[in-house]
Design a protein around this motif. Structure first.
Motif, PDB file in Angstrom:
ATOM      1  N   GLU A   1      45.543  31.003  39.958  1.00 44.68           N
ATOM      2  CA  GLU A   1      44.161  31.017  39.497  1.00 44.68           C
ATOM      3  C   GLU A   1      43.292  32.021  40.249  1.00 44.68           C
ATOM      4  O   GLU A   1      42.112  32.123  39.994  1.00 44.68           O
ATOM      5  CB  GLU A   1      43.550  29.614  39.636  1.00 44.68           C
TER       6      GLU A   1
ATOM      7  N   SER B   1      42.538  35.803  40.924  1.00 47.68           N
ATOM      8  CA  SER B   1      42.806  37.105  40.334  1.00 47.68           C
ATOM      9  C   SER B   1      42.865  38.192  41.401  1.00 47.68           C
ATOM     10  O   SER B   1      42.003  38.280  42.256  1.00 47.68           O
ATOM     11  CB  SER B   1      41.716  37.436  39.315  1.00 47.68           C
TER      12      SER B   1
ATOM     13  N   MET C   1      37.919  27.808  39.329  1.00 44.33           N
ATOM     14  CA  MET C   1      38.358  29.106  38.833  1.00 44.33           C
ATOM     15  C   MET C   1      37.340  30.176  39.249  1.00 44.33           C
ATOM     16  O   MET C   1      36.135  29.929  39.239  1.00 44.33           O
ATOM     17  CB  MET C   1      38.462  29.065  37.299  1.00 44.33           C
ATOM     18  N   ASP C   2      37.832  31.363  39.592  1.00 45.60           N
ATOM     19  CA  ASP C   2      36.900  32.431  39.955  1.00 45.60           C
ATOM     20  C   ASP C   2      36.554  33.270  38.727  1.00 45.60           C
ATOM     21  O   ASP C   2      37.233  33.219  37.701  1.00 45.60           O
ATOM     22  CB  ASP C   2      37.445  33.287  41.096  1.00 45.60           C
TER      23      ASP C   2
ATOM     24  N   THR D   1      39.194  35.822  37.220  1.00 50.37           N
ATOM     25  CA  THR D   1      40.263  35.135  36.489  1.00 50.37           C
ATOM     26  C   THR D   1      39.782  34.698  35.114  1.00 50.37           C
ATOM     27  O   THR D   1      40.504  34.813  34.117  1.00 50.37           O
ATOM     28  CB  THR D   1      40.760  33.910  37.286  1.00 50.37           C
TER      29      THR D   1
ATOM     30  N   THR E   1      39.787  37.677  32.925  1.00 46.11           N
ATOM     31  CA  THR E   1      41.156  38.044  32.540  1.00 46.11           C
ATOM     32  C   THR E   1      41.662  37.164  31.415  1.00 46.11           C
ATOM     33  O   THR E   1      42.256  37.642  30.438  1.00 46.11           O
ATOM     34  CB  THR E   1      42.102  37.927  33.755  1.00 46.11           C
ATOM     35  N   HIS E   2      41.430  35.851  31.522  1.00 45.65           N
ATOM     36  CA  HIS E   2      41.848  34.936  30.451  1.00 45.65           C
ATOM     37  C   HIS E   2      41.146  35.261  29.137  1.00 45.65           C
ATOM     38  O   HIS E   2      41.752  35.199  28.059  1.00 45.65           O
ATOM     39  CB  HIS E   2      41.552  33.490  30.849  1.00 45.65           C
TER      40      HIS E   2
END
Length: 199
Positions: A82, A84, A137-138, A141, A144-145
């Motif tokens: 999780e 990135s 979650m950062d 990330t 990116t998802h």
């Protein structure tokens, strides 16, 4: 566009040739315009939802200082997916800390600290009640998802457009062959007979 133009004044053109050319042009325009638009829309909505989730997680979870009691039985060193752009090794330990209301709590938690020896102070994530919680979650990330979701939606849209084009083209070809078969059935029995059709 070239196919539409080629069949425009060609004396050998059939109606199906023009329809196939227009179908190819429509599918191409949809691949160039619609598929990226669907991907962007899906990515933007996914990103908005994930950013809201990130804000909620950050509001509900906070870092707490805990003291390592011992390593957890069968502790594993794992990489956190999780996060990135970095590879953080995480270790399971039994730790002791205090909840926001001052109560002592001991549990197995996961820490990214390199020093996981007994007595070491580590930072862990807890929820509002002081229970262990997953790291929020950062933002990179989440982005990116969202990008992956948008790319996947664009690819699925392109695949759907191409499948529909091929199904329509197959149907048009089947109808053309059926018309050829009917015309041949009407003319075939007299093929090659001298004087056929003359009085």
């Amino acid at each position: 566009m070239a196919g539409v133009w080629r069949w425009r004044h060609n004396p050998l053109r059939r109606a199906t040739d023009r329809c196939e050319a227009w179908l190819a042009l429509a599918a191409f325009l949809m691949l160039v315009l619609a598929a990226p638009a669907v991907g962007w829309l899906c990515g933007a909505r996914t990103d908005a939802a994930l950013q809201a989730s990130v804000r909620t997680q950050r509001a509900d979870r906070h870092l707490t200082t805990a003291v390592v009691v011992r390593r957890a039985a069968g502790a594993l060193h794992v990489t956190d997916p999780e996060i990135s752009g970095t590879s953080l090794t995480r270790t399971d330990v039994v730790a002791r800390w205090r909840t926001p209301d001052g109560a002592a709590r001991t549990a197995t938690v996961t820490t990214a600290s390199r020093n996981a020896a007994p007595g070491a102070r580590v930072r862990i994530w807890t929820d509002r009640a002081g229970d262990p919680a997953l790291r929020p979650m950062d933002i990179p990330t989440a982005h990116t998802h969202a990008v992956l979701a948008g790319f996947g939606a664009a690819m699925l849209s392109a695949l759907l457009i191409e499948c529909v084009r091929r199904l329509i083209l197959r149907r048009m070809t089947g109808r053309r062959y059926a018309r050829i078969d009917r015309a041949w059935a009407a003319v075939g029995p007299d093929w090659g007979r001298t004087g056929t059709g003359s009085q």
